[in-house]
Design a protein around this motif. Structure first.
Motif, mmCIF file in Angstrom:
data_model
loop_
_atom_site.group_PDB
_atom_site.id
_atom_site.type_symbol
_atom_site.label_atom_id
_atom_site.label_comp_id
_atom_site.label_asym_id
_atom_site.label_seq_id
_atom_site.Cartn_x
_atom_site.Cartn_y
_atom_site.Cartn_z
ATOM 1 N N GLY A 172 0.815 -1.211 0.000
ATOM 2 C CA GLY A 172 0.000 0.000 0.000
ATOM 3 C C GLY A 172 0.851 1.263 0.000
ATOM 4 N N VAL A 173 1.913 1.247 0.787
ATOM 5 C CA VAL A 173 2.850 2.383 0.811
ATOM 6 C C VAL A 173 3.465 2.561 -0.573
ATOM 7 C CG1 VAL A 173 5.069 3.162 1.736
ATOM 8 C CG2 VAL A 173 3.322 2.248 3.286
ATOM 9 N N LEU A 174 3.872 1.460 -1.185
ATOM 10 C CA LEU A 174 4.453 1.501 -2.524
ATOM 11 C C LEU A 174 3.481 2.136 -3.514
ATOM 12 C CD1 LEU A 174 6.589 0.688 -4.675
ATOM 13 C CD2 LEU A 174 5.528 -1.595 -4.701
ATOM 14 N N LEU A 175 2.239 1.665 -3.548
ATOM 15 C CA LEU A 175 1.251 2.220 -4.471
ATOM 16 C C LEU A 175 1.056 3.712 -4.238
ATOM 17 C CD1 LEU A 175 -0.996 1.922 -6.652
ATOM 18 C CD2 LEU A 175 -2.575 1.651 -4.719
ATOM 19 N N CYS A 176 0.854 4.107 -2.992
ATOM 20 C CA CYS A 176 0.572 5.520 -2.695
ATOM 21 C C CYS A 176 1.746 6.414 -3.071
ATOM 22 C CB CYS A 176 0.188 5.684 -1.229
ATOM 23 S SG CYS A 176 -1.416 4.940 -0.835
ATOM 24 N N ASN A 177 2.971 5.943 -2.878
ATOM 25 C CA ASN A 177 4.135 6.742 -3.258
ATOM 26 C C ASN A 177 4.242 6.887 -4.776
ATOM 27 O OD1 ASN A 177 4.960 7.327 -0.658
ATOM 28 N ND2 ASN A 177 6.312 5.556 -0.516
ATOM 29 N N ILE A 178 3.935 5.824 -5.510
ATOM 30 C CA ILE A 178 3.947 5.928 -6.978
ATOM 31 C C ILE A 178 2.863 6.898 -7.442
ATOM 32 C CG2 ILE A 178 3.698 4.691 -9.166
ATOM 33 C CD1 ILE A 178 4.597 2.139 -7.688
ATOM 34 N N LEU A 179 1.657 6.759 -6.893
ATOM 35 C CA LEU A 179 0.557 7.639 -7.292
ATOM 36 C C LEU A 179 0.865 9.097 -6.981
ATOM 37 C CD1 LEU A 179 -2.566 5.535 -6.231
ATOM 38 C CD2 LEU A 179 -1.658 5.885 -8.546
ATOM 39 N N LYS A 180 1.527 9.343 -5.845
ATOM 40 C CA LYS A 180 1.893 10.717 -5.484
ATOM 41 C C LYS A 180 2.858 11.295 -6.520
ATOM 42 C CE LYS A 180 4.070 13.445 -1.864
ATOM 43 N NZ LYS A 180 4.916 13.424 -0.690
ATOM 44 N N GLU A 181 3.855 10.525 -6.914
ATOM 45 C CA GLU A 181 4.804 11.021 -7.915
ATOM 46 C C GLU A 181 4.133 11.237 -9.265
ATOM 47 O OE1 GLU A 181 8.667 9.366 -8.360
ATOM 48 O OE2 GLU A 181 9.098 9.494 -6.211
ATOM 49 N N LEU A 182 3.232 10.345 -9.652
ATOM 50 C CA LEU A 182 2.513 10.538 -10.908
ATOM 51 C C LEU A 182 1.672 11.814 -10.873
ATOM 52 C CD1 LEU A 182 1.367 6.887 -11.726
ATOM 53 C CD2 LEU A 182 2.936 8.290 -13.081
ATOM 54 N N ALA A 183 1.010 12.074 -9.735
ATOM 55 C CA ALA A 183 0.197 13.285 -9.606
ATOM 56 C C ALA A 183 1.068 14.537 -9.649
ATOM 57 C CB ALA A 183 -0.608 13.240 -8.306
ATOM 58 N N GLU A 184 2.224 14.480 -8.985
ATOM 59 C CA GLU A 184 3.132 15.634 -9.006
ATOM 60 C C GLU A 184 3.654 15.889 -10.418
ATOM 61 O OE1 GLU A 184 5.993 14.466 -6.067
ATOM 62 O OE2 GLU A 184 4.734 15.137 -4.385
ATOM 63 N N ALA A 185 3.983 14.820 -11.148
ATOM 64 C CA ALA A 185 4.466 14.976 -12.520
ATOM 65 C C ALA A 185 3.378 15.559 -13.412
ATOM 66 C CB ALA A 185 4.947 13.634 -13.065
ATOM 67 N N ARG A 186 2.163 15.103 -13.220
ATOM 68 C CA ARG A 186 1.035 15.623 -14.014
ATOM 69 C C ARG A 186 0.796 17.091 -13.701
ATOM 70 N NH1 ARG A 186 -4.701 15.996 -13.468
ATOM 71 N NH2 ARG A 186 -5.709 15.824 -15.482
ATOM 72 N N ALA A 187 0.848 17.442 -12.421
ATOM 73 C CA ALA A 187 0.642 18.845 -12.031
ATOM 74 C C ALA A 187 1.730 19.731 -12.627
ATOM 75 C CB ALA A 187 0.619 18.961 -10.510
ATOM 76 N N ALA A 188 2.964 19.266 -12.606
ATOM 77 C CA ALA A 188 4.068 20.046 -13.173
ATOM 78 C C ALA A 188 3.887 20.216 -14.682
ATOM 79 C CB ALA A 188 5.395 19.370 -12.866
ATOM 80 N N GLN A 189 3.422 19.156 -15.332
ATOM 81 C CA GLN A 189 3.177 19.207 -16.777
ATOM 82 C C GLN A 189 2.105 20.214 -17.131
ATOM 83 O OE1 GLN A 189 1.973 15.407 -18.303
ATOM 84 N NE2 GLN A 189 3.737 15.261 -19.646
ATOM 85 N N LEU A 190 1.091 20.282 -16.269
ATOM 86 C CA LEU A 190 -0.047 21.165 -16.541
ATOM 87 C C LEU A 190 0.133 22.561 -15.956
ATOM 88 C CD1 LEU A 190 -2.921 18.602 -15.977
ATOM 89 C CD2 LEU A 190 -2.017 19.405 -18.165
ATOM 90 N N GLY A 191 1.270 22.766 -15.282
ATOM 91 C CA GLY A 191 1.575 24.104 -14.808
ATOM 92 C C GLY A 191 1.076 24.457 -13.422
ATOM 93 N N GLY A 192 0.889 23.484 -12.562
ATOM 94 C CA GLY A 192 0.496 23.787 -11.190
ATOM 95 C C GLY A 192 -0.337 22.694 -10.594
ATOM 96 N N PRO A 193 -0.664 22.804 -9.295
ATOM 97 C CA PRO A 193 -1.466 21.780 -8.615
ATOM 98 C C PRO A 193 -2.823 21.629 -9.252
ATOM 99 C CG PRO A 193 -0.566 23.374 -7.050
ATOM 100 C CD PRO A 193 -0.287 23.896 -8.433
ATOM 101 N N GLN A 194 -3.301 20.406 -9.304
ATOM 102 C CA GLN A 194 -4.611 20.102 -9.883
ATOM 103 C C GLN A 194 -5.559 19.643 -8.782
ATOM 104 O OE1 GLN A 194 -5.182 20.647 -13.282
ATOM 105 N NE2 GLN A 194 -3.198 21.615 -13.000
ATOM 106 N N PRO A 195 -6.859 19.884 -8.978
ATOM 107 C CA PRO A 195 -7.827 19.466 -7.942
ATOM 108 C C PRO A 195 -7.892 17.968 -7.793
ATOM 109 C CG PRO A 195 -8.965 20.310 -9.905
ATOM 110 C CD PRO A 195 -7.479 20.486 -10.120
#
Length: 195
Positions: A172-195
């Motif tokens: 579970g820790v592994l999954l959540c850490n991967i998902l967090k990095e994917l969300a951060e990468a997506r936010a950076a791609q789109l130019g900021g935090p996403q809802p």
């Protein structure tokens, strides 16, 4: 707005498929999408009548005496444990999504046992494979998206002991850490935090 709960689940069994072989132990750790551990469940099960251990699996278990002892204490019958598991799943604050590594193995056992001994599965067919999520994050082929090719920062401090609850929490820790990095990468791609 309803959200999902990621129910990271680990199965310990005495063979490759349920029915001819038994699920010895299983555990689930429920995580919110932002990585908070909200609840755990575990059970050690009596063997299925008429089932027999797979010789190769049994040979592996003989090399893991601590894990074997851990899954052979406090046994309960599947017809008691699986309805108890359904009740636990219903206490979770949102819809459960089954999470496994690999999901095909763990879900096969849990779903078979749920349908056989509880008559239902609160997961329906909602299951998520951690290795597939890692494949997307790593940008590598599926067969190369193994734990040895994953960054150490994804794993946290949870040991992999082959004790079902330890491993469910670690996954579970592994999954959540991967998902967090994917969300951060997506936010950076789109130019900021996403809802």
């Amino acid at each position: 707005m309803p959200t999902e709960i990621y129910v990271s689940t680990d199965v310990e069994a005495d063979g490759p498929i349920p029915g001819p072989h038994s699920m010895l132990s299983f555990a689930s750790a429920a995580f919110t999408p932002d990585g908070e551990l909200v609840a755990t469940f575990s059970a050690n099960l009596e063997l299925l009548p008429g089932a027999a251990p797979d010789p190769r699996t049994q040979a592996w278990w003989e090399s893991q005496p601590e894990a074997w002892n851990a899954c052979r204490t406090g046994l309960e019958t599947p017809d008691r444990a699986m309805p108890r598991y359904v009740e636990w799943l219903r206490t979770l604050p949102d819809k459960p999504v089954f999470v496994g590594y690999p999901v095909a193995y763990d879900f096969m056992f849990v779903y078979w046992y749920l349908m056989r001994f509880a008559g239902e599965s609160p997961f329906s067919h909602s299951e998520l494979d951690i290795k597939t999520v890692a494949m997307l994050a790593l940008g590598r082929p599926y067969r190369e998206s193994t734990k040895k090719n994953m960054p150490r920062r994804w794993f946290g401090d949870q040991p992999h002991t082959h004790v079902a609850l330890d491993d469910a929490i670690g996954q579970g820790v592994l999954l959540c850490n991967i998902l967090k990095e994917l969300a951060e990468a997506r936010a950076a791609q789109l130019g900021g935090p996403q809802p």
